[in-house]
Design an enzyme around this catalytic site. Structure first.
Site, short mmCIF file in Angstrom:
data_model
loop_
_atom_site.label_atom_id
_atom_site.label_comp_id
_atom_site.label_asym_id
_atom_site.label_seq_id
_atom_site.Cartn_x
_atom_site.Cartn_y
_atom_site.Cartn_z
N LYS A 75 0.86 -1.18 0.00
CA LYS A 75 0.00 0.00 0.00
C LYS A 75 0.89 1.23 0.00
O LYS A 75 1.92 1.25 0.72
CB LYS A 75 -0.89 -0.02 1.25
CG LYS A 75 -1.91 1.10 1.33
CD LYS A 75 -2.81 0.96 2.55
CE LYS A 75 -3.90 2.01 2.59
NZ LYS A 75 -4.80 1.86 3.77
N SER A 150 -9.86 1.86 2.74
CA SER A 150 -8.98 2.66 1.92
C SER A 150 -7.92 1.83 1.17
O SER A 150 -7.33 2.33 0.21
CB SER A 150 -8.26 3.68 2.80
OG SER A 150 -7.41 3.04 3.73
N SER A 174 -10.16 -0.56 6.89
CA SER A 174 -9.55 -0.47 5.56
C SER A 174 -8.81 -1.69 5.07
O SER A 174 -8.37 -1.71 3.92
CB SER A 174 -8.61 0.72 5.50
OG SER A 174 -9.36 1.88 5.36
N1 GLN Z 1 -13.47 4.19 6.15
C1 GLN Z 1 -12.86 4.61 7.37
C2 GLN Z 1 -12.40 6.03 7.24
O1 GLN Z 1 -12.67 6.61 6.26
C3 GLN Z 1 -11.72 3.71 7.71
C4 GLN Z 1 -10.51 3.98 6.89
C5 GLN Z 1 -9.34 3.18 7.33
O2 GLN Z 1 -9.47 2.14 7.98
N2 GLN Z 1 -8.17 3.67 7.00
O3 GLN Z 1 -11.81 6.58 8.10
#
Ligand code: GLN
Length: 483
Positions: A75, A150, A174
């Site tokens: 990532k 994400s 995410s």
């Molecule tokens: N969807 C959540 C957010 O927007 C979690 C994102 C994540 O785990 N990085 O914060």
């Protein structure tokens, strides 16, 4: 169908193919399918082939590590020495990391080959990968739909066979949510299990790295490399890391699995509930003791998370100022103009929304009402889990309330987007480990089942998922790709 991490490892050991050959195969697949899927922000062909050649030499000499010659993707928020690390933000578009994150260094130590850096929501903020400066990622099962976020690029890359495994991070879901939406297996370990050194921070008290792969068995191998104490991360845990692979195959006879009634209530697509029911039946046949439980404060998890995560991100992202890292605006008239325009031009809309809300929540006069209150609720959410774990060994439910939605369907409605994380977010608030594994389809799109474990019981999660994957083949299904 493309190979898994363990299959590649065995194939290399037996000399069925070389690391250079398999690495070239993956690079060719990336060249063919990435223009449609957009999983990768950077493809590191030259590094990959150099690492593959070194791996083949090590294999020939008989001094291979656990992942020697296995191609993987990272990532794009893990710092990679000498390679652009963008966090999918314009503000870091030109940032070449001067060092490796511990996770990346561990993969190098164990001999893995890096194919490239995967697409994501900007600074890991999002549930659909639509918040990337480099554009949306397409779900390989249906390219009109999102892959989740994400870590959407990593999940989609594994689903499409552009990498046999990949790293991700999980602040509120995410890893698990995109794993569910792309039909792959992903695990978020206990907070502190995997070093956060060199992992660009979003919400520091919530962020955890973890792997994606086809199977629990493959995830076990990748998590082994990622885990362990790191003196450079002050929240890294000194808990001993068990042999995750050796813990597989214990079976789940007599394992007590709790179903929280709040995870099967309003808001869950009934067709997902039916798929999960079938999977529960399978676990019951394997001897699991399925029990009803309650996590009464579940409804507080989204508001609590969005105060904590935004407060922490507003502080973490203060370091991007146009002076020390990345993007700087043209012709600033003074220092304040430099800060304002560099940040204004460098950050995307969702990141700005969160910095503003977080700054507000932390400001004098509001701190007690929002941040302090959120910390109190966080404790209540954690206590719910501790109570539940007096009665059960694992907790099970859907990973997401819906399958992958269409690209663009929720971009104008942040609250509906935030609700995608209703089942995943509370684990990050509590610091618990969780994983998602594929258990079926609705409308041709994958459904993920979430397993939640007690602190440092990643081995228990992986074993349960592995037991299920021994008698089912959802994790082996692969999408037909449009070239
Ligand atoms: N969807 C959540 C957010 O927007 C979690 C994102 C994540 O785990 N990085 O914060």
């Amino acid at each position: 169908m493309s190979l898994g991490v363990n299959e590649i490892r065995r194939g290399l050991a037996k000399g069925k193919f070389s690391s250079v050959e398999i690495t070239r195969d993956y690079l060719a697949r990336i060249a063919r399918y990435n223009p449609t899927l957009n999983c990768f922000i950077s493809v590191t062909d030259e590094i990959a082939l150099a690492q593959a050649r070194a791996a083949d030499a090590a294999l020939a000499k008989g001094n291979a590590g656990t992942l020697t010659g296995v191609p993987l993707a990272h990532k794009d928020l893990f710092c990679t020495d000498g390679v652009r690390t963008s966090c999918a933000s314009r503000i870091l578009d030109n940032f070449i990391a001067p060092y490796d994150a511990t996770v990346v260094a561990n993969f190098k130590r164990d001999g893995a080959v890096m194919l490239g850096k995967t697409n994501m929501d900007e600074f890991a903020m999002g549930s659909s990968n639509e918040n990337s400066y480099y554009g949306s990622v397409a779900n390989p099962w249906n390219t009109g739909h999102v892959p989740g976020g994400s870590s959407g690029g990593s999940a989609a890359a594994v689903a499409a066979g552009l990498a046999p495994g990949a790293t991700g991070t999980d602040t509120g879901g995410s890893i698990r949510q995109p794993a569910a939406l792309c039909g792959v297996t992903g695990i978020k370990p206990t907070y502190g299990r995997v070093s956060r050194y060199g992992m660009i921070a979003y919400g520091s008290s919530l962020d955890q790295g973890g792997p994606f792969a086809r199977s629990a068995e493959d995830c076990a191998l990748l998590l082994q490399t990622m885990s362990g104490f790191d003196a450079r991360d002050s929240t890294s845990s000194e808990q001993a890391v068990p042999d995750f692979g050796a813990a597989l195959g214990r079976g789940i006879d007599g394992l007590r699995i709790g179903l929280p009634k709040e995870y099967f209530a309003d808001g869950l697509d009934g067709r997902i509930a039916a798929v999960i029911e079938t999977a529960i039946g399978e676990l019951r046949r394997l001897g699991a003791d399925i029990r009803d439980i309650s996590l009464p404060n579940t409804r507080l998890s989204i508001p609590t998370y969005y105060v904590v995560a935004m407060a922490e991100c507003s502080s973490n992202l203060a370091r991007f100022d146009g002076v020390r890292f990345g993007y700087r605006c043209e012709n600033p008239v003074d220092l304040e103009d430099l800060y304002k325009r560099s940040r204004g031009e460098g950050f995307g809309a969702e990141v700005k929304r969160r910095i503003m809300i977080g700054t507000y929540a932390l400001s004098a006069g509001y701190y007690d009402a929002y941040y302090l209150k959120a910390q109190q609720l966080r404790r209540m959410i954690k206590d719910d889990f501790q109570q539940a774990f007096t009665d059960v060994d694992l907790i099970l439910g859907p990973t997401t309330p819906e399958v992958a939605f269409r690209i663009g369907a929720k971009t104008d409605d942040p609250v509906s987007m935030y609700l995608q994380d209703i089942y995943t977010i509370s684990l990050n608030l509590a610091g618990l480990p969780g994983m998602s594994l594929p258990v079926g389809f609705v409308d041709g799109l994958p459904v993920g089942m979430q397993l939640i474990g007690n602190y440092f019981d990643e081995a228990g999660l992986l074993n349960a998922a592995h037991s299920y994957q021994q008698v089912t083949d959802w994790h082996l299904q692969a999408p037909e790709l449009e070239a």
